[in-house]
Design a protein around this motif. Structure first.
Motif, short mmCIF file in Angstrom:
data_model
loop_
_atom_site.label_atom_id
_atom_site.label_comp_id
_atom_site.label_asym_id
_atom_site.label_seq_id
_atom_site.Cartn_x
_atom_site.Cartn_y
_atom_site.Cartn_z
N ALA A 47 11.68 5.80 -6.08
CA ALA A 47 12.79 6.62 -5.58
C ALA A 47 12.61 8.09 -5.96
O ALA A 47 12.93 8.99 -5.17
CB ALA A 47 14.11 6.09 -6.16
N ILE A 48 12.09 8.33 -7.15
CA ILE A 48 11.80 9.72 -7.56
C ILE A 48 10.78 10.34 -6.61
O ILE A 48 10.93 11.49 -6.17
CB ILE A 48 11.29 9.75 -9.01
CG1 ILE A 48 12.40 9.37 -9.98
CG2 ILE A 48 10.72 11.13 -9.37
CD1 ILE A 48 11.94 9.18 -11.41
N ALA A 49 9.74 9.58 -6.29
CA ALA A 49 8.71 10.08 -5.37
C ALA A 49 9.31 10.40 -4.00
O ALA A 49 9.03 11.46 -3.42
CB ALA A 49 7.59 9.06 -5.24
N LEU A 50 10.14 9.50 -3.50
CA LEU A 50 10.76 9.73 -2.19
C LEU A 50 11.66 10.97 -2.21
O LEU A 50 11.63 11.79 -1.28
CB LEU A 50 11.59 8.51 -1.77
CG LEU A 50 10.83 7.33 -1.16
CD1 LEU A 50 11.74 6.12 -1.04
CD2 LEU A 50 10.29 7.72 0.21
N ALA A 51 12.44 11.11 -3.27
CA ALA A 51 13.39 12.23 -3.35
C ALA A 51 12.70 13.57 -3.45
O ALA A 51 13.29 14.60 -3.11
CB ALA A 51 14.33 12.03 -4.54
N LEU A 106 0.82 -1.21 0.00
CA LEU A 106 0.00 0.00 0.00
C LEU A 106 0.86 1.26 0.00
O LEU A 106 0.60 2.21 -0.75
CB LEU A 106 -0.94 -0.01 1.21
CG LEU A 106 -2.08 -1.04 1.17
CD1 LEU A 106 -2.82 -1.06 2.49
CD2 LEU A 106 -3.04 -0.73 0.02
N LEU A 107 1.90 1.26 0.85
CA LEU A 107 2.76 2.45 0.93
C LEU A 107 3.50 2.69 -0.39
O LEU A 107 3.55 3.82 -0.89
CB LEU A 107 3.76 2.28 2.07
CG LEU A 107 3.19 2.40 3.48
CD1 LEU A 107 4.25 2.05 4.52
CD2 LEU A 107 2.67 3.82 3.73
N PHE A 108 4.05 1.64 -0.96
CA PHE A 108 4.75 1.79 -2.23
C PHE A 108 3.77 2.14 -3.35
O PHE A 108 4.11 2.88 -4.28
CB PHE A 108 5.53 0.52 -2.57
CG PHE A 108 6.79 0.37 -1.77
CD1 PHE A 108 7.78 1.33 -1.81
CD2 PHE A 108 7.00 -0.75 -0.98
CE1 PHE A 108 8.95 1.20 -1.08
CE2 PHE A 108 8.17 -0.90 -0.25
CZ PHE A 108 9.14 0.08 -0.29
N GLY A 109 2.57 1.60 -3.28
CA GLY A 109 1.56 1.93 -4.27
C GLY A 109 1.18 3.40 -4.22
O GLY A 109 1.01 4.05 -5.27
N VAL A 110 1.06 3.94 -3.01
CA VAL A 110 0.74 5.36 -2.85
C VAL A 110 1.87 6.23 -3.42
O VAL A 110 1.63 7.22 -4.12
CB VAL A 110 0.48 5.69 -1.36
CG1 VAL A 110 0.44 7.20 -1.14
CG2 VAL A 110 -0.82 5.05 -0.89
N LEU A 111 3.12 5.86 -3.11
CA LEU A 111 4.26 6.62 -3.63
C LEU A 111 4.30 6.56 -5.16
O LEU A 111 4.57 7.58 -5.82
CB LEU A 111 5.56 6.07 -3.05
CG LEU A 111 5.83 6.40 -1.58
CD1 LEU A 111 7.00 5.59 -1.05
CD2 LEU A 111 6.09 7.89 -1.41
#
Length: 497
Positions: free
Chosen positions: A340-344, A266-271
């Protein structure tokens, strides 16, 4: 005189280096720990048996041409086994080494395409990814094709951002290498070309601007040309073992990528879903000098994956099933780069650090809680062979052994240096034992993948032998049969315990 800005830059650089070192060390530990805990399973045994160090190259080519698998990984494994020996540890250590190298490749790719921080997140996500860890501990080609796919996606973006013959050749060679490791690289190529074409069309590019993409694709085609016969045989298949996929197949695959942890999925899907919104604002923030626009990078990665998966799904539904979760590891680098783009680009910085820390803790906890390092999950060929060889009643001088899928069991017999040759469990092999005489007093039968021998074999076996014991393992079994005093005309009964 050192300025405050220079001091700050040095501190940040030192911190980044320490984080990268920690990621690489942690990722290495996760891939090397318990490397031989699980027995090799059927596909790994195929790799080890038919890439072994004493097998001539021409025989490797013949085997893989018959099995229509590319030769990139078998040749690399063969060379590796020549250096380190034909053992479980040697075979799996190649995949582990490629998995660790894949973490570094993701770091460099993310850094080149977006920013240093994005590269660090890409490396972190790869190091902790349950799917990547699992295939880093299998003597198969998946970590190699993952690494080459990551290079290919990076080369594709560079090709469009800095078009030229150098970037075209780089893209063509690395993608061609991936195609010689797994056929799904050709599916990846289709998605990449379509995605790149949409960017060129949006730019209203002149025909000359298309030449680097066409040249890179042509290099792939020329490199695959010597193996074209095998590729055509694959494309001509009208029957294949995977089951037809459901329309929502990607949800299940995505869940598998992250260890089937619901909260992580879910968390990775949201990102992943947030990427379009995060790259559309503040385009100049945390962008590596000379890097392409983040929106272009995100579009190329996302569109490539979507087109590739859509093409594989369409062929699976209309022609023959070809979707299998592990095959799609070729698209995992693009998915992890998007995350990774979303996190950055999350703001503010404390939120970004909190999310990254949470994902790290949840990933490690999920991996440990799953029992991955402590529970047997793969077919226990090794345990079946050890059970037979260590049984006090086993006598290598007089006993005989037949097996379903004998080469796999023979591999582990050879590993134990036992002077025993295992034959296939066929009627002809058993009839030869009985007719040539004297028949072995004890016959051991090794069964793999729950594949029982043919009924004719069982009938002849029961006619001459009586089963006295059976040991069942995960998808393997060991049976002990003693010679009857007199053959049973009707095949007789059997005693089990």
């Amino acid at each position: 005189m050192t300025t405050a800005g220079e001091v700050t830059l040095r501190i940040r650089t030192s911190i980044a280096i320490a984080i990268v070192a920690l990621i690489l060390l942690g990722g290495s530990a996760l891939r090397l720990y318990g490397l031989t805990f699980q027995s090799l399973w059927l596909d790994e045994l195929f790799s080890m048996v038919f890439s072994r160090s004493d097998l001539p190259f021409k025989d490797i080519v013949r085997v893989y041409l018959d099995d229509v698998h590319p030769l990139g990984y078998p040749f690399l494994l063969h060379l590796w086994l020549l250096l380190f020996g034909d053992t479980d540890l040697a075979g799996r250590s190649l995949s582990a080494a490629l998995g660790i190298l894949g973490i570094a490749v993701m770091l460099l790719t993310g850094r080149r395409l977006i920013s240093t921080e994005a590269g660090i997140y890409a490396a972190l996500l790869t190091a902790l990814n349950a799917y990547h860890i699992a295939y880093s501990q299998e003597a198969r080609m998946y970590t190699l094709v993952f690494m080459l796919a990551a290079l290919s996606y990076g080369a594709l973006v560079s090709l469009l951002h800095q078009p030229g013959w150098r970037t075209a050749v780089s893209y063509g060679l690395v993608t061609a290498a991936a195609a010689h490791v797994h056929y799904y690289a050709l599916v990846m190529l289709l998605g990449q070309v379509v995605a790149a074409a949409t960017v060129l069309i949006a730019r209203r590019a002149r025909w000359r601007d298309w030449l680097p993409l066409l040249a890179g694709s042509a290099i792939v085609g020329l490199a695959v040309l010597p193996w074209l016969g095998a590729v055509r045989r694959v494309l001509a298949m009208d029957e294949y073992w995977p089951t037809p996929p459901k329309p929502w197949f990607f949800i299940d695959y995505f869940h598998a990528y992250f260890g089937r942890s619901l909260i992580l999925s879910l968390l990775f899907g949201v990102l992943l879903a947030a990427v379009p919104f995060l790259v559309s604002r503040r385009p100049g923030v945390d962008r590596q000098a000379g890097a392409p626009p983040p929106a272009t990078v995100a579009w190329l990665l996302a569109a490539s994956v979507v087109v590739s998966l859509a093409a594989a799904f369409a062929r699976s539904v209309l022609i023959v099933p070809m979707l299998q979760p592990r095959f799609t590891i070729v698209f995992l680098p693009a998915i992890l780069l998007l995350i990774a783009i979303a996190l950055a680009r999350l703001r503010p910085r404390p939120l970004r650090a909190l999310v990254a820390a949470g994902l790290t803790v949840l990933s490690l906890a999920g991996l440990l809680r799953s029992g991955y390092y402590t529970e047997a999950r793969k077919e226990q060929w090794r345990e079946a062979v050890d059970c037979m060889l260590t049984d006090p009643r086993f006598d290598v001088r007089t006993d005989a052994c037949l097996a379903v899928l004998a080469p796999g069991f023979q591999y582990y017999v050879d590993q134990r240096s036992a002077a025993l040759r295992i034959g296939e469990a066929t009627v002809e092999a058993l009839q030869g034992m009985v007719d040539d005489g004297p028949a072995p007093p004890v016959l051991w039968l090794l069964v793999a993948r729950n594949q029982d021998p043919a009924e004719e074999f069982r009938r002849l076996q029961r006619q001459h032998y009586l089963r006295t014991d059976q040991f069942v393992f995960l998808k393997t079994a060991v049976e002990r049969w003693e010679l009857r005093a007199q053959p049973e005309p009707d095949g007789g009964g059997e005693a089990t315990r």
